[in-house]
Write a protein that holds these residues in place. Structure first.
Motif, PDB file in Angstrom:
ATOM      1  N   UNK A 158       3.884 -11.098  -0.274  1.00 23.34           N
ATOM      2  CA  UNK A 158       4.297  -9.715  -0.099  1.00 23.34           C
ATOM      3  C   UNK A 158       4.012  -9.306   1.337  1.00 23.34           C
ATOM      4  N   UNK A 159       5.028  -8.803   2.063  1.00 29.22           N
ATOM      5  CA  UNK A 159       4.765  -8.325   3.425  1.00 29.22           C
ATOM      6  C   UNK A 159       3.750  -7.185   3.399  1.00 29.22           C
ATOM      7  N   UNK A 160       2.819  -7.198   4.347  1.00 20.91           N
ATOM      8  CA  UNK A 160       1.828  -6.132   4.486  1.00 20.91           C
ATOM      9  C   UNK A 160       1.755  -5.732   5.952  1.00 20.91           C
ATOM     10  N   UNK A 161       1.146  -4.587   6.174  1.00 22.09           N
ATOM     11  CA  UNK A 161       0.950  -4.086   7.539  1.00 22.09           C
ATOM     12  C   UNK A 161      -0.496  -4.328   7.951  1.00 22.09           C
ATOM     13  N   UNK A 204       0.809  -1.216   0.000  1.00 22.52           N
ATOM     14  CA  UNK A 204       0.000   0.000   0.000  1.00 22.52           C
ATOM     15  C   UNK A 204       0.846   1.272   0.000  1.00 22.52           C
ATOM     16  N   UNK A 205       2.104   1.172   0.390  1.00 25.18           N
ATOM     17  CA  UNK A 205       3.006   2.320   0.407  1.00 25.18           C
ATOM     18  C   UNK A 205       3.819   2.431  -0.879  1.00 25.18           C
ATOM     19  N   UNK A 206       3.552   1.535  -1.859  1.00 20.62           N
ATOM     20  CA  UNK A 206       4.258   1.571  -3.129  1.00 20.62           C
ATOM     21  C   UNK A 206       5.587   0.851  -3.111  1.00 20.62           C
ATOM     22  N   UNK A 207       5.828   0.032  -2.087  1.00 21.52           N
ATOM     23  CA  UNK A 207       7.096  -0.689  -1.968  1.00 21.52           C
ATOM     24  C   UNK A 207       6.938  -2.119  -2.475  1.00 21.52           C
ATOM     25  N   UNK A 208       7.927  -2.575  -3.224  1.00 16.07           N
ATOM     26  CA  UNK A 208       7.958  -3.956  -3.707  1.00 16.07           C
ATOM     27  C   UNK A 208       9.109  -4.669  -3.010  1.00 16.07           C
ATOM     28  N   UNK A 209       8.974  -5.969  -2.733  1.00 14.88           N
ATOM     29  CA  UNK A 209      10.084  -6.678  -2.086  1.00 14.88           C
ATOM     30  C   UNK A 209      11.300  -6.705  -3.010  1.00 14.88           C
TER      31      UNK A 209
END
Length: 107
Positions: free
Chosen positions: A76-79, A50-55
């Motif tokens: 994908x890690x998420x919060x 959701x923050x636009x970050x890719x692993x």
């Protein structure tokens, strides 16, 4: 993308050792029966949180299925509280960005 179709067919969210992650299952296939799916389709797909970050490293796997379909399972890690992921494809002049809603889970 061209004759190829990329479909998200399952999304789930859970924890492993206290770390939240989304699991995204995709399939790529050719619209033309018996057609060949571009090997670049899944290789150029990027999932972002959701923050636009890719692993930095691909987490998951994939393989071939019947009739030339390619399958992929990505993590994908998420919060806690995240509500969507973004799937991006940017290759040979095609730019696609799709929000994938995450199932609601109790944190």
């Amino acid at each position: 993308m061209g004759n190829d179709v990329l479909r998200v067919y399952r999304v789930s969210v859970g924890t492993e050792d206290g770390v939240w992650a989304a699991e995204v299952a995709t399939v790529a296939y050719d619209r033309i029966p018996g057609g060949v799916v571009s090997g670049q389709l899944l290789d150029n797909m990027v999932l972002e949180d959701q923050r636009g970050l890719a692993p930095e490293h691909g987490l998951g796997g994939g393989g071939k299925g019947n009739f030339g379909a390619d399958y992929s399972l990505d993590y994908l890690p998420v919060e806690p509280g995240d509500t969507f992921l973004t799937l991006r494809y940017d290759r040979l002049g095609e730019h696609v960005a799709v929000e994938i809603p995450l199932p609601e889970v109790e944190p």
